[in-house]
Design an enzyme around this catalytic site. Structure first.
Site, PDB file in Angstrom:
ATOM      1  N   ARG A   6       9.891  76.684  55.248  1.00  0.00           N
ATOM      2  CA  ARG A   6       8.752  77.247  54.790  1.00  0.00           C
ATOM      3  C   ARG A   6       7.725  76.206  55.019  1.00  0.00           C
ATOM      4  O   ARG A   6       6.419  76.910  55.369  1.00  0.00           O
ATOM      5  CB  ARG A   6       8.943  77.175  53.029  1.00  0.00           C
ATOM      6  CG  ARG A   6       7.549  77.910  52.482  1.00  0.00           C
ATOM      7  CD  ARG A   6       7.508  77.884  50.964  1.00  0.00           C
ATOM      8  NE  ARG A   6       6.562  78.839  50.308  1.00  0.00           N
ATOM      9  CZ  ARG A   6       5.282  78.442  50.058  1.00  0.00           C
ATOM     10  NH1 ARG A   6       5.062  77.345  50.389  1.00  0.00           N
ATOM     11  NH2 ARG A   6       4.592  79.422  49.589  1.00  0.00           N
ATOM     12  N   CYS A   7       7.976  75.066  55.270  1.00  0.00           N
ATOM     13  CA  CYS A   7       6.827  74.245  55.583  1.00  0.00           C
ATOM     14  C   CYS A   7       6.523  74.193  56.986  1.00  0.00           C
ATOM     15  O   CYS A   7       5.290  74.245  57.334  1.00  0.00           O
ATOM     16  CB  CYS A   7       7.639  72.556  55.344  1.00  0.00           C
ATOM     17  SG  CYS A   7       7.767  72.230  53.742  1.00  0.00           S
ATOM     18  N   MET A   8       7.378  75.042  57.875  1.00  0.00           N
ATOM     19  CA  MET A   8       7.040  74.960  59.368  1.00  0.00           C
ATOM     20  C   MET A   8       6.312  76.372  59.488  1.00  0.00           C
ATOM     21  O   MET A   8       6.454  76.632  60.836  1.00  0.00           O
ATOM     22  CB  MET A   8       8.475  74.708  60.159  1.00  0.00           C
ATOM     23  CG  MET A   8       8.924  73.668  59.996  1.00  0.00           C
ATOM     24  SD  MET A   8      10.303  73.070  61.149  1.00  0.00           S
ATOM     25  CE  MET A   8      11.465  74.286  60.588  1.00  0.00           C
TER      26      MET A   8
END
Length: 407
Positions: A396-398
């Site tokens: 999700r962060c990426m």
């Protein structure tokens, strides 16, 4: 897809996403400056790229159009005049105040091909690669031992944080740390200069010039009417209130903001490191936030006034009420085992990226959590993660979703 941007949930089928393939900025990480650049370790670039390419392959094989930050930037710099303007402003953003140094760096970069110039802007400029004559500032003299004229940007592959699409609009965020503030300059440039976006009258719900920090990892779109935001180490209460006011005032479609108060610590960096949505009624969580916690409900009262309610109860009850569900299932990272959940949480076991309801991308190293998700009926698509995970961020962060189908 007749709209450029559309995100009304965390789980609607993902159609378009923004990524950044790790570049040479990773190779300018050195032990002395890891803390300054927000890293705990140094990823091996070649392996990290292979892992990231695997991530992109999973997305494309599942019908997601992958756009790359670096490509959109280059496409928005089609003239020499624009490149010069971009560099001048970027160097100012990089706190380079010396006129002599600015002119030398601009000349150095303008002499490169567009691809090499963009690669260099992101990776940083070392002092041993260019000779600067006539040093003219005390700052340059006193910083003589620092190895960079232009700092590297190793956090770029975490595209989630600089901005967030909410409905048909976007937030261009104000980052909490100086190491990441320039990332939002890139996003701002794209949405003001790229041919796809500049003429679409896209609402901007938040701007990078606002002096209160907010980061995309703290923003979760639970439904077309409800946004969850983590009040964390990196997202301030002031920013949340401003964003809520703008969403309500500008007819975004959102009617409620749920503010989750989460601990200010490295392990609980953003809301999405401890809580993500994986299906209509299923969520991954870190056990540390399951118990009674403070949740602040913001709604609009009249045309201007905000209404605040405080809830102190279990997360499941908060979600059931907000989403009008008869029940919700909280899937604990590591199954709730103190040792396993601590380890897998450190490697972003709760940081899942849903690409459709009940289908998520996760790191393969979090095998305990992945097995539990599978047993709960979630389809888990795993990606290699030995090197990417060193940056303390998961799938999700990426990724920055630009378009999801409505549920």
């Amino acid at each position: 897809m007749n709209k450029v941007l559309n995100v009304g949930s965390e789980i609607g089928r993902l159609r378009r996403v923004l990524l950044h393939r790790p570049g040479k900025e990773i190779e300018n990480l050195v032990p002395e400056y890891l803390g300054k650049l927000l890293f705990d370790d140094i990823p091996y670039l070649e392996a990290a790229r292979m892992e990231h390419d695997g991530f992109a392959t999973i997305l494309t094989e599942n019908g997601v159009e992958v756009l790359y930050l670096e490509d959109l930037l280059m496409e928005s710099l089609e003239t020499e005049e624009k490149r010069y303007d971009f560099l001048k402003n970027f160097l100012r953003e990089s706190s380079i105040t010396s006129k002599n140094l600015t002119e030398n760096l601009i000349k150095y970069l303008m002499d490169m091909s567009l691809f090499t110039m963009m690669e260099k802007v992101m990776s940083g400029i070392r002092k041993d690669e260019i000779k600067i004559e006539n040093i003219s500032s005390l700052t340059e003299i006193l910083n003589n031992k620092y190895p960079f004229y232009l700092d590297p940007m190793p956090n770029l592959y975490f595209t989630r944080d600089p901005g967030a699409v909410l409905g048909n609009g976007i937030t261009i965020n104000a980052m909490h740390t100086s190491a990441r503030k320039r990332e939002t300059f890139f996003l701002d440039w794209i949405f003001n200069h790229h041919s796809i976006y500049k003429s679409k009258n896209i609402p901007h719900w938040y701007g990078r010039d606002i002096p209160y920090s907010i980061e995309g990892g703290d923003i979760l779109v639970l439904s077309p009417k409800i946004v969850a935001i983590g009040c964390s180490e990196r997202t301030s209460a002031e920013a949340i209130e401003i964003l809520a006011q703008r969403l309500f005032k500008n007819q975004s479609g959102f009617e409620k903001v749920l503010v989750f108060e989460i601990p200010s610590c490295r392990a609980f960096m953003h809301l999405d490191t401890v809580f993500t949505m994986v299906d209509y009624d299923k969520f991954t969580i870190h056990p540390g936030i399951e118990g009674p916690l403070n949740v602040y409900e913001i709604t609009q009262e009249g045309e201007e006034r905000l209404n605040f309610k405080v809830h102190h109860e279990e997360l499941s009850k908060v979600l059931m009420k907000a989403l009008k569900l008869p029940s919700v299932e909280l899937i604990r990272c590591g199954g709730g085992d103190a040792i396993v959940s601590g380890r897998e949480q450190w490697n972003d076991g709760s940081n899942t990226l849903a690409i459709s309801p009940g289908v998520v991308i996760t790191y393969n190293r979090n095998y305990v959590t992945n097995e539990i998700l599978t047993k709960k009926g979630i389809k888990v698509l795993t990606m290699p993660s030995a090197e990417l995970s060193r940056g303390r961020g998961g799938p999700r962060c990426m990724s920055m979703p630009l378009y999801r189908d409505d549920l």
